[in-house]
Design an enzyme around this catalytic site. Structure first.
Site, PDB file in Angstrom:
ATOM      1  N   HIS A 108      -7.721  -8.032  -7.958  1.00 22.48           N
ATOM      2  CA  HIS A 108      -8.142  -8.766  -6.756  1.00 22.48           C
ATOM      3  C   HIS A 108      -8.323  -7.731  -5.651  1.00 22.48           C
ATOM      4  O   HIS A 108      -7.400  -7.454  -4.881  1.00 22.48           O
ATOM      5  CB  HIS A 108      -7.072  -9.790  -6.354  1.00 22.48           C
ATOM      6  N   GLU A 150     -13.559  -8.564  -7.668  1.00 23.93           N
ATOM      7  CA  GLU A 150     -13.511  -9.354  -6.425  1.00 23.93           C
ATOM      8  C   GLU A 150     -14.488 -10.498  -6.578  1.00 23.93           C
ATOM      9  O   GLU A 150     -15.684 -10.291  -6.739  1.00 23.93           O
ATOM     10  CB  GLU A 150     -13.842  -8.474  -5.216  1.00 23.93           C
ATOM     11  N   ASP A 172      -2.974  -8.513  -7.374  1.00 26.08           N
ATOM     12  CA  ASP A 172      -2.712  -8.919  -5.989  1.00 26.08           C
ATOM     13  C   ASP A 172      -3.481 -10.202  -5.648  1.00 26.08           C
ATOM     14  O   ASP A 172      -4.357 -10.204  -4.779  1.00 26.08           O
ATOM     15  CB  ASP A 172      -3.145  -7.744  -5.075  1.00 26.08           C
ATOM     16  N   SER A 219      -6.459  -1.756  -0.844  1.00 20.71           N
ATOM     17  CA  SER A 219      -6.046  -1.092  -2.082  1.00 20.71           C
ATOM     18  C   SER A 219      -7.194  -0.308  -2.723  1.00 20.71           C
ATOM     19  O   SER A 219      -6.996   0.802  -3.239  1.00 20.71           O
ATOM     20  CB  SER A 219      -5.518  -2.138  -3.062  1.00 20.71           C
ATOM     21  N   ASP A 251     -13.659 -12.941 -12.446  1.00 22.39           N
ATOM     22  CA  ASP A 251     -12.227 -13.238 -12.364  1.00 22.39           C
ATOM     23  C   ASP A 251     -11.418 -12.012 -12.817  1.00 22.39           C
ATOM     24  O   ASP A 251     -11.593 -11.507 -13.924  1.00 22.39           O
ATOM     25  CB  ASP A 251     -11.935 -14.450 -13.260  1.00 22.39           C
ATOM     26  N   GLY A 252     -10.527 -11.568 -11.953  1.00 23.76           N
ATOM     27  CA  GLY A 252      -9.775 -10.350 -12.234  1.00 23.76           C
ATOM     28  C   GLY A 252      -8.742 -10.500 -13.340  1.00 23.76           C
ATOM     29  O   GLY A 252      -8.382  -9.518 -13.998  1.00 23.76           O
ATOM     30  N   HIS A 284       0.816  -1.220   0.000  1.00 23.21           N
ATOM     31  CA  HIS A 284       0.000   0.000   0.000  1.00 23.21           C
ATOM     32  C   HIS A 284       0.845   1.264   0.000  1.00 23.21           C
ATOM     33  O   HIS A 284       0.413   2.300  -0.506  1.00 23.21           O
ATOM     34  CB  HIS A 284      -0.984  -0.035   1.170  1.00 23.21           C
TER      35      HIS A 284
HETATM   36  N1  SAM Z   1      -5.892  -6.012  -3.103  1.00 21.80           N
HETATM   37  C1  SAM Z   1      -6.440  -6.091  -1.754  1.00 21.80           C
HETATM   38  C2  SAM Z   1      -5.787  -5.039  -0.895  1.00 21.80           C
HETATM   39  O1  SAM Z   1      -4.627  -4.684  -1.150  1.00 21.80           O
HETATM   40  O2  SAM Z   1      -6.441  -4.541   0.012  1.00 21.80           O
HETATM   41  C3  SAM Z   1      -6.282  -7.459  -1.159  1.00 21.80           C
HETATM   42  C4  SAM Z   1      -6.685  -8.592  -2.033  1.00 21.80           C
HETATM   43  S1  SAM Z   1      -6.483 -10.205  -1.378  1.00 21.80           S
HETATM   44  C5  SAM Z   1      -4.747 -10.426  -1.326  1.00 21.80           C
HETATM   45  C6  SAM Z   1      -6.975 -11.210  -2.737  1.00 21.80           C
HETATM   46  C7  SAM Z   1      -8.479 -11.162  -3.033  1.00 21.80           C
HETATM   47  O3  SAM Z   1      -8.716 -11.798  -4.286  1.00 21.80           O
HETATM   48  C8  SAM Z   1      -9.356 -11.886  -2.034  1.00 21.80           C
HETATM   49  O4  SAM Z   1     -10.306 -10.988  -1.507  1.00 21.80           O
HETATM   50  C9  SAM Z   1     -10.050 -13.000  -2.856  1.00 21.80           C
HETATM   51  O5  SAM Z   1     -11.388 -13.221  -2.468  1.00 21.80           O
HETATM   52  C10 SAM Z   1      -9.984 -12.448  -4.247  1.00 21.80           C
HETATM   53  N2  SAM Z   1      -9.948 -13.405  -5.367  1.00 21.80           N
HETATM   54  C11 SAM Z   1      -9.458 -14.668  -5.394  1.00 21.80           C
HETATM   55  N3  SAM Z   1      -9.446 -15.141  -6.655  1.00 21.80           N
HETATM   56  C12 SAM Z   1      -9.912 -14.147  -7.461  1.00 21.80           C
HETATM   57  C13 SAM Z   1     -10.096 -14.004  -8.870  1.00 21.80           C
HETATM   58  N4  SAM Z   1      -9.789 -15.007  -9.706  1.00 21.80           N
HETATM   59  N5  SAM Z   1     -10.568 -12.829  -9.335  1.00 21.80           N
HETATM   60  C14 SAM Z   1     -10.877 -11.811  -8.503  1.00 21.80           C
HETATM   61  N6  SAM Z   1     -10.731 -11.882  -7.159  1.00 21.80           N
HETATM   62  C15 SAM Z   1     -10.243 -13.033  -6.645  1.00 21.80           C
END
Ligand code: SAM
Length: 286
Positions: free
Chosen positions: A48, A122, A171, A104, A150-151, A25
């Site tokens: 993500h 997400e 992320d 983020s 899916d991101g 961050h």
């Molecule tokens: N970026 C956030 C932050 O910095 O505050 C933290 C994200 S965390 C490390 C990863 C997130 O990705 C989780 O909330 C999870 O539910 C989500 N996730 C997992 N697989 C995913 C996908 N294929 N596409 C989008 N989100 C996904």
């Protein structure tokens, strides 16, 4: 009931405000601040996004209290390099609510100037709902796009952005080891469509081959214009899982390596869990 897909076992609320979040961050904030110096609109894409922000008094955060060796230490620090002290002040000024830690999506939502768009992916239903709800008070209107998809695929579909300028955070949880290769493949496709974006990739430092080889694999493709910053809170030790994390930036702000020369050692001193903590700082910016 049907078993949950393994990719959704990860909940960021357990880890909010830990050393990895600080590294991630801090670099995200500084990259957005750099983009804000030019009066040209840009977009923010989060593959993500998580929940937007996290309640540090809730059961998730209290389970292992990871924030205590991260943001709590930063808040209590007496002597910090100027750039890190300024970031701490910024985090205080933009704190979502008392006893919370911003993610983020919140950080970007507070820093991205209009008319820039936010595209936040997400996949977890609960985190997606929390993300939408948590960002509501910011009244971003049509600038905000939350996607429960899916991101990785979502990113490719958005490139190149109409603004031709974007900061992109990748992320993933890396709980499935395929996340490393998917990140590399996604970056290759994304870069082909949009080579001028700034990409920030977070990764864990773990005693496993996918993790060890990941920075070198990134360098093979993007080694002409990158910054790599790792913060190891202890030495690698097979018994103890994640010993640190890294951020890899493609097309990084040219000001960051010099700033990190002082702030990264200070972050290490703050977050160290043993005397063998260390940093890696490596950049090539033409
Ligand atoms: N970026 C956030 C932050 O910095 O505050 C933290 C994200 S965390 C490390 C990863 C997130 O990705 C989780 O909330 C999870 O539910 C989500 N996730 C997992 N697989 C995913 C996908 N294929 N596409 C989008 N989100 C996904």
């Amino acid at each position: 009931p049907a078993p949950r897909p393994p990719m959704l076992s990860y909940r960021h609320a357990y880890h909010a405000g830990n050393h990895a979040d600080l590294l991630k961050h801090y670099l995200l904030t500084r990259t957005l601040a750099y983009y804000n110096q030019k009066p040209k609109p840009y977009d923010y894409i989060d593959t993500h996004a998580g929940a937007g922000y996290y309640d540090l008094t809730a059961a998730y955060a209290q389970k292992n209290r990871e924030y205590q060796s991260g943001i709590a230490r930063l808040n209590a620090a007496a002597h910090l390099p100027a750039a890190l002290a300024a970031w701490r002040d910024h985090m205080h000024a933009h704190q979502p609510a008392p006893d919370t830690y911003p993610g983020s999506a919140w950080i970007a939502a507070r820093l991205l100037p209009a008319p820039g768009k936010l595209h936040l992916h997400e996949l977890h239903p609960a985190d997606h709902a929390a993300l939408t709800e948590n960002l509501r008070p910011l009244r971003l209107g049509r600038r905000l796009h939350t996607h429960r998809t899916d991101g990785f695929a979502g990113l490719i579909a958005l490139l190149p952005p109409a603004s031709r300028r974007a900061v992109i955070l990748i992320d993933p949880p890396y709980e499935q080891k395929s996340d490393y290769q998917t990140t590399l493949d996604t970056l290759a496709a994304a870069y082909k469509r949009f080579p001028s974006g700034t990409y920030l990739i977070w990764y864990p430092c773990l005693p496993r081959d996918e993790s060890r080889h990941f920075p070198a694999q990134l360098n093979q493709h993007f080694g002409d214009n990158y910054l790599r910053a790792e913060l190891h809170v202890r030495a690698e030790n097979g018994a103890h899982g994640m010993y640190g994390s890294g951020m890899y930036l493609i097309n990084p702000p040219y000001t960051l390596p010099a700033e990190l020369e002082t702030t990264l050692p200070a972050l290490r001193d703050l977050c160290a869990e043993s005397a063998d903590s260390r940093i890696i700082l490596d950049a090539r910016i033409p």
